[in-house]
Design a protein around this motif. Structure first.
Motif, PDB file in Angstrom:
ATOM      1  N   PRO A  57       0.809  -1.238   0.000  1.00  0.00           N
ATOM      2  CA  PRO A  57       0.000   0.000   0.000  1.00  0.00           C
ATOM      3  C   PRO A  57       0.837   1.281   0.000  1.00  0.00           C
ATOM      4  CG  PRO A  57      -0.843  -1.587   1.602  1.00  0.00           C
ATOM      5  CD  PRO A  57       0.448  -2.155   1.098  1.00  0.00           C
ATOM      6  N   SER A  58       1.980   1.266   0.687  1.00  0.00           N
ATOM      7  CA  SER A  58       2.766   2.502   0.747  1.00  0.00           C
ATOM      8  C   SER A  58       3.675   2.682  -0.470  1.00  0.00           C
ATOM      9  CB  SER A  58       3.594   2.529   2.037  1.00  0.00           C
ATOM     10  OG  SER A  58       4.349   1.337   2.152  1.00  0.00           O
ATOM     11  N   MET A  59       3.607   1.714  -1.417  1.00  0.00           N
ATOM     12  CA  MET A  59       4.389   1.836  -2.654  1.00  0.00           C
ATOM     13  C   MET A  59       3.484   1.539  -3.851  1.00  0.00           C
ATOM     14  SD  MET A  59       7.870  -0.114  -1.419  1.00  0.00           S
ATOM     15  CE  MET A  59       8.889   0.461  -2.763  1.00  0.00           C
ATOM     16  N   ALA A 290       7.580   6.719  -2.925  1.00  0.00           N
ATOM     17  CA  ALA A 290       6.262   6.962  -2.322  1.00  0.00           C
ATOM     18  C   ALA A 290       5.890   8.444  -2.379  1.00  0.00           C
ATOM     19  CB  ALA A 290       6.248   6.459  -0.872  1.00  0.00           C
ATOM     20  N   MET A 291       6.868   9.311  -2.176  1.00  0.00           N
ATOM     21  CA  MET A 291       6.585  10.749  -2.212  1.00  0.00           C
ATOM     22  C   MET A 291       6.052  11.170  -3.581  1.00  0.00           C
ATOM     23  SD  MET A 291       9.459  12.946  -0.179  1.00  0.00           S
ATOM     24  CE  MET A 291      10.838  12.479  -1.195  1.00  0.00           C
ATOM     25  N   LEU A 292       6.738  10.714  -4.630  1.00  0.00           N
ATOM     26  CA  LEU A 292       6.318  11.095  -5.986  1.00  0.00           C
ATOM     27  C   LEU A 292       4.943  10.525  -6.301  1.00  0.00           C
ATOM     28  CD1 LEU A 292       9.411  10.791  -8.371  1.00  0.00           C
ATOM     29  CD2 LEU A 292       8.426  12.826  -7.327  1.00  0.00           C
ATOM     30  N   LYS A 293       4.736   9.252  -5.940  1.00  0.00           N
ATOM     31  CA  LYS A 293       3.443   8.622  -6.219  1.00  0.00           C
ATOM     32  C   LYS A 293       2.322   9.327  -5.472  1.00  0.00           C
ATOM     33  CE  LYS A 293       4.298   5.172  -9.053  1.00  0.00           C
ATOM     34  NZ  LYS A 293       3.695   5.110 -10.378  1.00  0.00           N
ATOM     35  N   TRP A 300      -0.825  16.796  -7.807  1.00  0.00           N
ATOM     36  CA  TRP A 300       0.070  17.917  -7.500  1.00  0.00           C
ATOM     37  C   TRP A 300       1.375  17.882  -8.297  1.00  0.00           C
ATOM     38  CZ3 TRP A 300      -0.560  17.183  -1.486  1.00  0.00           C
ATOM     39  CH2 TRP A 300      -1.835  17.607  -1.121  1.00  0.00           C
ATOM     40  N   LEU A 301       1.699  16.744  -8.888  1.00  0.00           N
ATOM     41  CA  LEU A 301       2.917  16.604  -9.696  1.00  0.00           C
ATOM     42  C   LEU A 301       2.580  15.795 -10.931  1.00  0.00           C
ATOM     43  CD1 LEU A 301       5.928  15.525  -7.423  1.00  0.00           C
ATOM     44  CD2 LEU A 301       5.656  17.664  -8.674  1.00  0.00           C
ATOM     45  N   GLU A 302       3.290  16.055 -12.013  1.00  0.00           N
ATOM     46  CA  GLU A 302       3.166  15.218 -13.199  1.00  0.00           C
ATOM     47  C   GLU A 302       4.192  14.098 -13.025  1.00  0.00           C
ATOM     48  OE1 GLU A 302       2.704  13.182 -16.187  1.00  0.00           O
ATOM     49  OE2 GLU A 302       4.570  14.283 -16.515  1.00  0.00           O
ATOM     50  N   TYR A 303       3.701  12.884 -12.765  1.00  0.00           N
ATOM     51  CA  TYR A 303       4.583  11.812 -12.291  1.00  0.00           C
ATOM     52  C   TYR A 303       5.725  11.490 -13.247  1.00  0.00           C
ATOM     53  CZ  TYR A 303       6.395   7.360 -10.799  1.00  0.00           C
ATOM     54  OH  TYR A 303       7.256   6.371 -10.418  1.00  0.00           O
ATOM     55  N   MET A 307       9.542  12.019 -12.183  1.00  0.00           N
ATOM     56  CA  MET A 307      10.344  10.808 -11.968  1.00  0.00           C
ATOM     57  C   MET A 307      11.579  10.804 -12.868  1.00  0.00           C
ATOM     58  SD  MET A 307      10.760   7.637 -13.583  1.00  0.00           S
ATOM     59  CE  MET A 307       9.261   7.270 -14.507  1.00  0.00           C
ATOM     60  N   MET A 308      11.392  11.126 -14.155  1.00  0.00           N
ATOM     61  CA  MET A 308      12.531  11.133 -15.078  1.00  0.00           C
ATOM     62  C   MET A 308      13.533  12.235 -14.724  1.00  0.00           C
ATOM     63  SD  MET A 308      12.136   8.536 -17.034  1.00  0.00           S
ATOM     64  CE  MET A 308      12.820   8.529 -18.686  1.00  0.00           C
TER      65      MET A 308
END
Ligand code: PBG
Length: 338
Positions: A57-59, A290-293, A300-303, A307-308
């Motif tokens: 769940p946390s990932m 986890a923060m990015l996801k 709030w972020l374009e994943y 990430m890249m």
């Protein structure tokens, strides 16, 4: 040499750095760093059973997989061109003991997973953690005596664990325990057992970080862990000490070194690469993923872009390669970009 010119060097308006940023082709021409699928190591989590998939769940997007599904997943990574995977496992709590004896069982879940992966995909590199935490009822990377994680006794067990993993077919032994002297002991044990060709990637500068939480959920060590790991993992305040740690591990026989976590420690990656010039890896850990996801799930972020950008930052800092839970996503994006 002194330059004599009527122009101040680099002065505006003759110099306009935006010129090379103007077009896609010129941005590509002057790019100093690039991320490649060859840079990626994908960490995976094994569980007991068959045709079993459990979400962590946390990932978000990370699953624990039974060995049959894990083998299929590794095939997918291989098809994308990912060079190597890091095999972790969720160990049945009933098998965890204070002496972590399951760590040296040649038929433990990690060894069985490694054997299955190497049998089906011999061309993919397999990396294994050497540390006792998945097997230890105390949740610590080493053996606990009177409340202290003892060093030398732990190192002896780690050396045996490394040999057992090499026997299972592990290509890269990655001690992640931060005991003193373990790289030398593991190298000696591997050599004595005839595994002089097995590589060591030392978790050389591994910090006592709050960013490991989701990983401890994934392998089930969080519930077991009593206290913290500050008596063996590094103080986040220290950078000079990280260079000493890396230097010692290289002297003891590490072929490759790793800095962990990633994003908050880019300064360490750069200093290690500059100081030693050895193959330098960075582990972008579970908390970073986890923060990015989480931010992306809020909108709030374009994943993909965030990430890249993070992965490229590791390259810019000097990393040769990156352990990342986003390896499949990154490789898919790189493939699409051609
Ligand atoms: C175990 C180990 C940890 C990680 C990799 N190996 C956790 C810890 O030291 O507590 C963390 C990986 C991650 O957070 O993604 N020694």
């Amino acid at each position: 040499m002194e330059r004599t010119s009527r122009f101040a060097p680099g002065a505006f308006p003759r110099t306009r750095l935006r010129r090379t940023r103007r077009y896609d082709w010129s941005r590509r021409l002057v790019a100093e760093n690039a991320l490649s699928t060859d840079d990626l190591i994908w960490p995976v989590f094994a569980i007991e059973g068959e045709a079993k998939r459990e979400a962590v769940p946390s990932m978000p997007g990370v699953d624990r997989l039974s060995i049959d599904l894990l083998v299929d997943a590794v095939a997918g990574a291989g098809d994308l061109g990912i060079p190597a995977v890091a095999v972790f496992a969720y160990i049945d709590p009933a098998l965890k003991t204070p002496d972590a004896r399951e760590a040296t069982n040649p038929d433990n879940l990690i060894c069985r997973a490694v054997r299955a992966v190497k049998e089906s995909h011999p061309g993919i590199g397999v990396l294994c953690d050497v540390a006792l935490d998945p097997f230890n009822s105390d949740g610590h990377d080493g053996l606990v005596r009177d409340g202290y994680v003892v060093n030398d006794e732990t190192v002896a067990v780690l050396a045996t664990q490394a040999v057992v993993q090499a026997e299972a077919g592990c290509d890269v032994i990655a001690p992640s325990d931060m005991m003193d002297g373990r790289i030398g002991a593991v190298r000696d044990a591997l050599d004595e057992a005839g595994f002089e060709r097995v590589t060591i990637m030392a978790y050389a500068a591994k910090f006592a970080s709050a960013f490991y939480g989701p990983f401890r959920d994934a392998v089930g060590s969080k519930a077991a862990l009593k206290g913290d790991k500050k008596t063996y993992q590094m103080d986040p305040a220290n950078a000079d000490e990280a260079l000493r740690e890396v230097g010692l591990d290289i002297d003891e026989g590490a072929d490759m070194v790793m800095v962990k976590p990633g994003l908050p420690y880019l300064d360490i990656v750069r200093r290690v690469k500059d100081a030693f010039g050895v193959p330098t890896f960075v582990y972008s850990v579970s908390g970073e993923y986890a923060m990015l996801k989480a931010a992306a799930a809020q909108g709030w972020l374009e994943y993909d872009q965030a990430m890249m950008e993070c992965l490229l930052a590791f390259k810019r800092a000097g990393a040769n390669g990156i352990l990342t839970y986003a390896a499949l996503e990154a490789a898919t994006l790189l493939k699409r970009a051609g």
